[in-house]
Structures are given as C-alpha cells and as structure tokens.
Design a protein around this motif. Structure first.
Motif, PDB file in Angstrom:
ATOM      1  N   GLU A  81      24.337   8.020  14.007  1.00 40.83           N
ATOM      2  CA  GLU A  81      23.967   9.403  13.701  1.00 40.83           C
ATOM      3  C   GLU A  81      23.184   9.488  12.397  1.00 40.83           C
ATOM      4  N   ASP A  82      23.613   8.732  11.386  1.00 44.60           N
ATOM      5  CA  ASP A  82      22.906   8.712  10.100  1.00 44.60           C
ATOM      6  C   ASP A  82      21.488   8.180  10.257  1.00 44.60           C
ATOM      7  N   ILE A  83      21.339   7.123  11.043  1.00 47.62           N
ATOM      8  CA  ILE A  83      20.011   6.542  11.264  1.00 47.62           C
ATOM      9  C   ILE A  83      19.127   7.525  12.017  1.00 47.62           C
ATOM     10  N   GLN A  84      19.666   8.176  13.026  1.00 47.96           N
ATOM     11  CA  GLN A  84      18.892   9.149  13.787  1.00 47.96           C
ATOM     12  C   GLN A  84      18.480  10.330  12.919  1.00 47.96           C
ATOM     13  N   THR A  85      19.339  10.718  11.971  1.00 51.22           N
ATOM     14  CA  THR A  85      19.016  11.817  11.054  1.00 51.22           C
ATOM     15  C   THR A  85      17.773  11.485  10.232  1.00 51.22           C
ATOM     16  N   VAL A  86      17.660  10.233   9.802  1.00 52.56           N
ATOM     17  CA  VAL A  86      16.486   9.813   9.047  1.00 52.56           C
ATOM     18  C   VAL A  86      15.230   9.975   9.901  1.00 52.56           C
ATOM     19  N   PHE A  87      15.292   9.543  11.160  1.00 53.86           N
ATOM     20  CA  PHE A  87      14.132   9.696  12.051  1.00 53.86           C
ATOM     21  C   PHE A  87      13.788  11.170  12.267  1.00 53.86           C
ATOM     22  N   ASP A  88      14.816  12.010  12.380  1.00 60.43           N
ATOM     23  CA  ASP A  88      14.590  13.439  12.601  1.00 60.43           C
ATOM     24  C   ASP A  88      13.950  14.110  11.389  1.00 60.43           C
ATOM     25  N   GLN A  89      14.296  13.633  10.196  1.00 64.57           N
ATOM     26  CA  GLN A  89      13.873  14.313   8.969  1.00 64.57           C
ATOM     27  C   GLN A  89      12.629  13.706   8.315  1.00 64.57           C
ATOM     28  N   ASP A  90      12.399  12.426   8.529  1.00 59.46           N
ATOM     29  CA  ASP A  90      11.321  11.750   7.808  1.00 59.46           C
ATOM     30  C   ASP A  90      10.305  11.164   8.777  1.00 59.46           C
ATOM     31  N   PRO A  91       9.108  11.742   8.854  1.00 61.69           N
ATOM     32  CA  PRO A  91       8.096  11.209   9.775  1.00 61.69           C
ATOM     33  C   PRO A  91       7.592   9.827   9.392  1.00 61.69           C
ATOM     34  N   ALA A  92       7.900   9.376   8.153  1.00 64.77           N
ATOM     35  CA  ALA A  92       7.461   8.043   7.723  1.00 64.77           C
ATOM     36  C   ALA A  92       8.334   6.930   8.290  1.00 64.77           C
ATOM     37  N   ALA A  93       9.504   7.282   8.814  1.00 65.23           N
ATOM     38  CA  ALA A  93      10.408   6.261   9.364  1.00 65.23           C
ATOM     39  C   ALA A  93       9.831   5.702  10.659  1.00 65.23           C
ATOM     40  N   ARG A  94       9.702   4.359  10.725  1.00 65.14           N
ATOM     41  CA  ARG A  94       9.033   3.739  11.860  1.00 65.14           C
ATOM     42  C   ARG A  94      10.003   3.065  12.835  1.00 65.14           C
ATOM     43  N   ASN A  95      10.992   2.381  12.307  1.00 70.99           N
ATOM     44  CA  ASN A  95      11.934   1.699  13.195  1.00 70.99           C
ATOM     45  C   ASN A  95      13.288   1.583  12.517  1.00 70.99           C
ATOM     46  N   ALA A  96      14.312   1.278  13.310  1.00 67.99           N
ATOM     47  CA  ALA A  96      15.688   1.275  12.815  1.00 67.99           C
ATOM     48  C   ALA A  96      15.899   0.223  11.725  1.00 67.99           C
ATOM     49  N   LEU A  97      15.287  -0.936  11.868  1.00 66.54           N
ATOM     50  CA  LEU A  97      15.473  -1.994  10.876  1.00 66.54           C
ATOM     51  C   LEU A  97      14.939  -1.562   9.515  1.00 66.54           C
ATOM     52  N   GLU A  98      13.773  -0.933   9.518  1.00 68.43           N
ATOM     53  CA  GLU A  98      13.191  -0.436   8.271  1.00 68.43           C
ATOM     54  C   GLU A  98      14.113   0.591   7.618  1.00 68.43           C
ATOM     55  N   VAL A  99      14.635   1.486   8.422  1.00 71.93           N
ATOM     56  CA  VAL A  99      15.532   2.525   7.889  1.00 71.93           C
ATOM     57  C   VAL A  99      16.779   1.906   7.295  1.00 71.93           C
ATOM     58  N   ILE A 100      17.388   0.972   8.013  1.00 72.32           N
ATOM     59  CA  ILE A 100      18.639   0.351   7.550  1.00 72.32           C
ATOM     60  C   ILE A 100      18.434  -0.416   6.254  1.00 72.32           C
ATOM     61  N   LEU A 101      17.303  -1.091   6.111  1.00 69.32           N
ATOM     62  CA  LEU A 101      17.101  -1.982   4.969  1.00 69.32           C
ATOM     63  C   LEU A 101      16.467  -1.309   3.753  1.00 69.32           C
ATOM     64  N   THR A 102      15.722  -0.225   3.949  1.00 65.57           N
ATOM     65  CA  THR A 102      14.896   0.272   2.842  1.00 65.57           C
ATOM     66  C   THR A 102      15.186   1.706   2.393  1.00 65.57           C
ATOM     67  N   TYR A 103      16.025   2.430   3.075  1.00 64.58           N
ATOM     68  CA  TYR A 103      16.260   3.832   2.708  1.00 64.58           C
ATOM     69  C   TYR A 103      17.462   3.938   1.763  1.00 64.58           C
ATOM     70  N   SER A 104      17.172   4.126   0.476  1.00 62.46           N
ATOM     71  CA  SER A 104      18.237   4.157  -0.531  1.00 62.46           C
ATOM     72  C   SER A 104      19.160   5.354  -0.355  1.00 62.46           C
TER      73      SER A 104
END
Length: 221
Positions: free
Chosen positions: A7-30
């Motif tokens: 749910e947290d990962i999906q929230t990032v995709f919903d809110q940030d158009p710069a998010a490209r893939n799940a691995l990027e979100v998990i590793l780089t979103y402080s």
C-alpha cells in the motif's frame, strides 16, 4: 505487514508522477524509508521500549532527513514528498491519505504536557515549509499553503495561507491532496495591500478635488 508495504509503495505511484518502478521507489524514496522506520519505532514505543524506539527514529533521521517521533500516530497511505527537513512531534495524529512536503513542521508551542502537537485529519495536505504548531486540528480535505504558519484550527474543506495562517477557502469543492496546485493559492496579504493601495488612490483623488475647490473659491473672491 506486507499489505501495508504494498500500500505504501502504491501510494508513492499515486502521488508522484516521477516514480517509474517498484525497485526505484523501494531503494530511493527517503520519505518512504522514514515511514517504514517509524512503523518499527512506533511498535517498540507502544510496548514501552522507549529507548529502542528513539534510537530507531534517530537512525532514520540521520539517513532520511525526516524526524518522526516514535510516539506519533500515522494512518494509512501517508506520503512524504522529498521529505528533507520534515519534523513530526510526539503527540501528532495523522489520518489517512495525508500528504506533506519537504520542510514541514508539525510541532508544539512550548513545554506543556499532554496533547501538544497537531492532528491532521484524512485527505489533508500540508505544503512546502509550512509550520503547524500546537494542539490544533487541520480538518478533512483541507490544505495548508507553502510557508504558512498555522496556530489555530482549520475547518474541513478549507485552504489556509499566510503568517499567521488565514482561511481563504472554506466549504469549497472537495479536493484530494494529489490534485493540489501550489500556484493557485490566494494571497490574502497581497489582496490586503491592493485594497489599501486603492483606498490611498481614492483619498488622493478626494484631496486633489478639495484643493481644487479651495483654489476656485479663492480665485472667485
């Protein structure tokens, strides 16, 4: 636990158009890392392992730039955009679908005991650099403009801007945080300055007319 992670990962995709893939979100979103660390710290805090909880929160602060006290209560689908400089106090209560931007402080106003930090209700948004201070409530679907300092309760479905914060939109169209556009915020200080400038122009005109009438009378004598 895994449901919350997805749910947290999906929230990032919903809110940030710069998010490209799940691995990027998990590793780089402080901001996401800070939320996950807080969940762990909060679990220890509720079980009265206060020292361990604070250690976890301080380690998270060191790596993410986000300071969340382990006592803060945070709901689902919370999103911290960029995150650097965010401070969330011990007795903060944050609802579901809340978004905050970098530099936001949800803090207290002194050394009082008990509930001394804000409550941010569902679907609210607090924009860049805003300070929300004291045991106040930011109502559902409300927005706090960038750089504002809010010291009083914010009604639901409202927009607050300025120092100190003033309600400039109330009971308007219900707006989700992700639809927020910083450039559309009213500026009550500028509006007030424009009103004063218009009043000065009117007074100058009246003074000029009075002077002209006085001169006419003198010439008539």
């Amino acid at each position: 636990m895994f449901k919350h992670l997805r749910e947290d990962i999906q929230t990032v995709f919903d809110q940030d158009p710069a998010a490209r893939n799940a691995l990027e979100v998990i590793l780089t979103y402080s901001g996401l890392h800070a939320i996950w660390a807080h969940r762990l710290a909060h679990a220890f805090y509720k079980r009265k392992f206060y020292f361990i909880a604070r250690v976890i929160s301080q380690i998270s602060r060191f790596f993410t730039g986000v300071e969340i006290h382990p006592g803060a209560v945070i709901g689902s689908r919370f999103f911290i955009d960029h995150g650097m400089g965010v401070v969330i106090g011990e007795t903060c209560e944050i609802g579901d679908n809340v978004t905050i931007f970098q530099g936001v402080t949800l803090g207290g106003t002194g050394k009082e005991k008990g509930k001394r930090h804000p409550t941010i209700q569902d679907n609210a948004l607090v924009a860049t650099g805003a300070k929300v201070l004291g045991s106040i409530i930011v109502g559902e679907n409300s927005k706090v403009g960038a750089g504002s300092v809010v010291l009083k309760d914010v009604p639901p479905n409202s927009t607050v801007v300025g120092i100190p914060g003033r309600v400039v939109i109330k009971d308007g169209v219900k707006v989700k945080g992700k639809d927020f556009n910083h450039t559309d915020l009213p500026d009550p200080v500028a509006d007030r300055c424009n009103d004063l400038e218009n009043q000065i122009l009117v007074l100058k005109k009246m003074l000029t007319e009075a002077q002209q009438k006085g001169e006419s009378r003198q010439n008539g004598h």
